[in-house]
Design a protein around this motif. Structure first.
Motif, PDB file in Angstrom:
ATOM      1  N   ARG A  39      19.265  -1.900   9.282  1.00 24.26           N
ATOM      2  CA  ARG A  39      18.219  -1.017   9.823  1.00 24.26           C
ATOM      3  C   ARG A  39      18.714   0.426   9.786  1.00 24.26           C
ATOM      4  N   THR A  40      17.962   1.291   9.146  1.00 23.49           N
ATOM      5  CA  THR A  40      18.386   2.688   9.011  1.00 23.49           C
ATOM      6  C   THR A  40      18.006   3.493  10.242  1.00 23.49           C
ATOM      7  N   THR A  41      18.554   4.697  10.335  1.00 22.48           N
ATOM      8  CA  THR A  41      18.039   5.667  11.296  1.00 22.48           C
ATOM      9  C   THR A  41      16.750   6.251  10.711  1.00 22.48           C
ATOM     10  N   PRO A  42      15.885   6.792  11.543  1.00 18.87           N
ATOM     11  CA  PRO A  42      14.682   7.442  11.009  1.00 18.87           C
ATOM     12  C   PRO A  42      15.027   8.574  10.036  1.00 18.87           C
ATOM     13  N   TYR A  43      16.127   9.273  10.283  1.00 20.79           N
ATOM     14  CA  TYR A  43      16.497  10.369   9.392  1.00 20.79           C
ATOM     15  C   TYR A  43      16.888   9.846   8.013  1.00 20.79           C
ATOM     16  N   GLN A  44      17.656   8.753   7.959  1.00 19.93           N
ATOM     17  CA  GLN A  44      17.982   8.143   6.671  1.00 19.93           C
ATOM     18  C   GLN A  44      16.719   7.727   5.934  1.00 19.93           C
ATOM     19  N   ALA A  45      15.777   7.161   6.678  1.00 16.87           N
ATOM     20  CA  ALA A  45      14.531   6.700   6.065  1.00 16.87           C
ATOM     21  C   ALA A  45      13.725   7.871   5.506  1.00 16.87           C
ATOM     22  N   LEU A  46      13.748   9.004   6.206  1.00 13.86           N
ATOM     23  CA  LEU A  46      13.053  10.193   5.713  1.00 13.86           C
ATOM     24  C   LEU A  46      13.742  10.769   4.475  1.00 13.86           C
ATOM     25  N   LYS A  47      15.069  10.762   4.457  1.00 12.47           N
ATOM     26  CA  LYS A  47      15.784  11.281   3.288  1.00 12.47           C
ATOM     27  C   LYS A  47      15.419  10.498   2.030  1.00 12.47           C
ATOM     28  N   ALA A  48      15.158   9.207   2.202  1.00 12.76           N
ATOM     29  CA  ALA A  48      14.846   8.353   1.054  1.00 12.76           C
ATOM     30  C   ALA A  48      13.569   8.765   0.343  1.00 12.76           C
ATOM     31  N   ILE A  49      12.672   9.467   1.038  1.00 13.27           N
ATOM     32  CA  ILE A  49      11.406   9.870   0.422  1.00 13.27           C
ATOM     33  C   ILE A  49      11.248  11.389   0.362  1.00 13.27           C
ATOM     34  N   THR A  50      12.376  12.095   0.568  1.00 18.61           N
ATOM     35  CA  THR A  50      12.364  13.556   0.423  1.00 18.61           C
ATOM     36  C   THR A  50      13.555  13.974  -0.446  1.00 18.61           C
ATOM     37  N   ALA A  51      14.686  14.291   0.173  1.00 15.01           N
ATOM     38  CA  ALA A  51      15.848  14.807  -0.562  1.00 15.01           C
ATOM     39  C   ALA A  51      16.378  13.819  -1.591  1.00 15.01           C
TER      40      ALA A  51
ATOM     41  N   PRO B  71       0.806  -1.220   0.000  1.00 16.53           N
ATOM     42  CA  PRO B  71       0.000   0.000   0.000  1.00 16.53           C
ATOM     43  C   PRO B  71       0.842   1.275   0.000  1.00 16.53           C
ATOM     44  N   ILE B  72       0.283   2.322  -0.596  1.00 15.03           N
ATOM     45  CA  ILE B  72       0.858   3.661  -0.487  1.00 15.03           C
ATOM     46  C   ILE B  72       0.787   4.057   0.982  1.00 15.03           C
ATOM     47  N   ASP B  73       1.941   4.221   1.615  1.00 17.29           N
ATOM     48  CA  ASP B  73       1.978   4.607   3.026  1.00 17.29           C
ATOM     49  C   ASP B  73       3.429   4.925   3.392  1.00 17.29           C
ATOM     50  N   PRO B  74       3.904   6.139   3.107  1.00 16.31           N
ATOM     51  CA  PRO B  74       5.295   6.472   3.396  1.00 16.31           C
ATOM     52  C   PRO B  74       5.687   6.297   4.861  1.00 16.31           C
ATOM     53  N   ILE B  75       4.750   6.518   5.766  1.00 18.66           N
ATOM     54  CA  ILE B  75       5.051   6.334   7.185  1.00 18.66           C
ATOM     55  C   ILE B  75       5.397   4.862   7.452  1.00 18.66           C
ATOM     56  N   PHE B  76       4.634   3.969   6.854  1.00 13.25           N
ATOM     57  CA  PHE B  76       4.920   2.543   7.038  1.00 13.25           C
ATOM     58  C   PHE B  76       6.244   2.179   6.374  1.00 13.25           C
ATOM     59  N   THR B  77       6.557   2.793   5.250  1.00  7.83           N
ATOM     60  CA  THR B  77       7.824   2.537   4.573  1.00  7.83           C
ATOM     61  C   THR B  77       8.996   3.004   5.432  1.00  7.83           C
ATOM     62  N   ILE B  78       8.842   4.137   6.110  1.00  2.91           N
ATOM     63  CA  ILE B  78       9.865   4.572   7.068  1.00  2.91           C
ATOM     64  C   ILE B  78      10.018   3.518   8.164  1.00  2.91           C
ATOM     65  N   TRP B  79       8.887   3.047   8.666  1.00  3.54           N
ATOM     66  CA  TRP B  79       8.892   2.042   9.750  1.00  3.54           C
ATOM     67  C   TRP B  79       9.630   0.775   9.326  1.00  3.54           C
ATOM     68  N   THR B  80       9.370   0.300   8.106  1.00  3.18           N
ATOM     69  CA  THR B  80      10.037  -0.935   7.670  1.00  3.18           C
ATOM     70  C   THR B  80      11.531  -0.724   7.472  1.00  3.18           C
TER      71      THR B  80
END
Length: 579
Positions: A507-519, A481-490
């Motif tokens: 396992r990434t840091t939350p910041y790395q996971a956020l960068k993957a769907i922003t910058a 499913p479309i769900d970036p929050i869940f993708t960060i979680w995984t």
């Protein structure tokens, strides 16, 4: 766990209260009054290697015009509408690195056959009941196609695909095609096979498989990879008339998940024309980036009316998508080492199969590189990644081009890329777009099918980032499913359905996971100067969350809500607490 499509789109004041907009009493001219000043929250810029917060962001006329201290913002923009975040978290709008917008839209006219936690299917009988009920509820006449999507043989009690015989029991008089959750195979009933002229005499096409009953040439109904293409092509044709009906709903679904730039991961020319017509009519609330299909590459490159890499009214065709292999959970991805469990239709050395020959991939790369057309290549198995690296080297040699020219060839999924292949990506300026949702949905199955060592290195985001790559991370919807929050979680937890951690070192840091769907996602799409960070001069695309992913317990990230999505300064979604 999963957010549902039917999230209610409500009035702006529903989330902060009707006093959210605190206007100054100073009389300013109309131009100054158009600006908005966001403050009093965790404003995370994503514009640095380490987390960086600012006190205020100002939007004006759809762009970010200030990022910094609140006192300076108020001094420079005294007439701004002040928006108090009340401690919430503001980020750049999420950028979807890879999903299938058109397929998500098409599912709205199909039967949902997903297992938990997405749906409620547990066995084949559940599938049959839903199909029968769908025909009755929609009053579908005999002879009309019925489509379903999302079934997962690995999650069915029977641990097998449905067969044509199963479906015939409830729908003998309608052609039926059920799309597997992987998107790389599906099952047709007898009438469906007959419509596409698939019989015991039909040979499996190159790069695909028509599954047979034991000791027989009789098709079971399961068609994999290139063998499914005629069924999918017909599905798209049959559902084309519904595109406009579901278009807005699909946009709202993406926006409800904080996405301000969506993706359509492989788009035929007719759908490209449809998307552009919607864009030109001013119907886009978000940006949509499309990838043209590789089968039309030669004609696309010669067509002066098809302009790549350029937004036109919030829509652009970025490059070309190549499908080079299949699905790891479906055992059609191409590996250098064999699967450890039985593979349907294969007796020995079962390593999956490439969808295209090396010669065909080589030709596609030469055509694309000659015109500076960005390639996005679906690769799951490491043997396929080897083929892509060879095609890249061949094209550069043929065209006398540098191996490290900044083309940003994107390896979609790169699920089981080896460490040496990641190093080659760095050398050749290729970038991986990973798929960590696999750790949750199919991590346990990958351990069985591939062994622990290979399974634990799936979507190696940490290793890639350590080498200096800019990995992105996606849902591949409709696969998950479309769900970036869940993708960060995984990405952060890599927990499987059974609760096992699949590759703790990745396992990434939350910041790395956020960068993957922003910058990083902006960089993948050559949009780094336009979006992806909170930087002056970029688009005012924001998402507001109820909690900060960097400050909650990692296992609780999936419970964070998107409260508001803002596209170029205008709210396009707010969360309803009635959900």
């Amino acid at each position: 766990m999963m957010k549902k499509i039917g999230l209610t789109i409500v009035a702006l004041c529903a989330f902060f209260s009707c006093n959210k907009h605190e206007k100054t009493t100073d009389k300013m001219d109309a131009e100054i009054e158009t600006s908005q000043l966001f403050f009093n929250g965790d404003i995370l810029t994503m514009d640095s290697e380490q987390p960086e917060y600012v006190e205020a962001v100002v939007e004006k006329n759809g762009e970010i015009v200030f990022v910094g201290r609140r006192t300076e913002a108020e001094s420079h923009f005294p007439g701004s509408t002040k928006i108090d975040l009340n401690g919430k978290t503001l980020l750049p709008g999420f950028i979807d690195p890879h999903s299938h917008f058109g397929m998500v839209s098409n599912t709205m006219g199909q039967v949902d056959l997903n297992p938990e936690p997405v749906g409620d299917i547990t066995n084949i009988d559940d599938i049959l009941k839903k199909l029968k009920q769908h025909k009755e509820d929609k009053n579908i006449p005999d002879g009309q196609w019925i489509y379903g999507w999302g079934y997962d043989d690995g999650q069915l009690a029977e641990k097998r695909h449905p067969t044509k015989n199963d479906i015939d029991k409830v729908l003998p008089n309608n052609p039926v095609y059920l799309q597997h959750t992987s998107g790389h195979m599906g099952v047709a009933n007898s009438l469906g096979l007959e419509k596409l002229e698939v019989s015991a005499k039909t040979k499996s096409p190159e790069g695909g498989t028509i599954a047979r009953f034991p000791n027989s040439n009789e098709p079971t109904g399961l068609v994999q990879e290139t063998a499914m293409y005629p069924f999918v092509r017909l599905l798209l044709e049959n559902l084309a008339s519904k595109q406009e009906e579901f278009f807005n709903t699909t946009q709202d679904y993406y926006a409800s998940n904080g996405i301000t730039t969506a993706h359509d991961g492989m788009t035929d020319r007719n759908t490209i024309r449809f998307f552009q017509s919607q864009a030109d009519a001013g119907k886009f609330k978000i940006d949509l980036i499309s990838l043209a299909g590789y089968a039309e590459l030669a004609s696309n490159l010669k067509d002066s009316t098809l302009e790549f890499k350029t937004y036109k009214n919030r829509f652009k065709v970025q490059g070309t998508k190549i499908v080079a292999d299949g699905s790891p959970q479906g055992k059609t991805a191409f590996f250098t080492k064999p699967f450890l469990t039985e593979v349907p239709g294969c007796a020995h050395d079962c390593r999956g199969l490439p969808s295209l020959t090396q010669a065909v991939i080589n030709d596609l790369f030469v055509m694309a590189y000659e015109r500076d057309n960005q390639l996005f290549v679906h690769c799951n198995g490491d043997a396929t990644v080897d083929m892509i690296i060879e095609a890249h080297e061949n094209a550069c040699k043929t065209l006398n081009q540098p191996l490290d020219y900044d083309r940003r060839t994107i390896i979609i999924h790169a699920q089981f890329a080896r460490p040496d292949q990641l190093e080659t990506f760095v050398k050749y300026k290729m970038e991986p777009s990973f798929f960590t949702n696999h750790a949750y949905f199919w991590g346990d199955i990958h351990v069985e099918n591939l062994g622990k060592e290979r399974a634990e290195f799936l979507s190696p985001m940490v290793s890639a980032a350590r080498l200096g790559l800019k990995p992105t991370n996606h849902s591949d919807a409709t696969v998950t499913p479309i769900d970036p929050i869940f993708t960060i979680w995984t990405a952060v937890n890599r927990v499987s359905r059974s609760g096992v951690v699949i590759g703790k070192n990745e396992r990434t840091t939350p910041y790395q996971a956020l960068k993957a769907i922003t910058a990083n996602a902006a960089y993948e799409l050559f949009d780094e100067n336009l979006k992806g960070t909170l930087t002056e001069g970029k688009l005012a695309d924001f998402v507001i969350l109820d909690k900060n992913p960097l400050k909650v317990e990692p296992i609780e990230i999936k419970d964070i809500h998107v409260l508001e999505t803002i596209k170029e300064g205008k709210t396009i979604y707010t969360y309803s607490f009635k959900n």
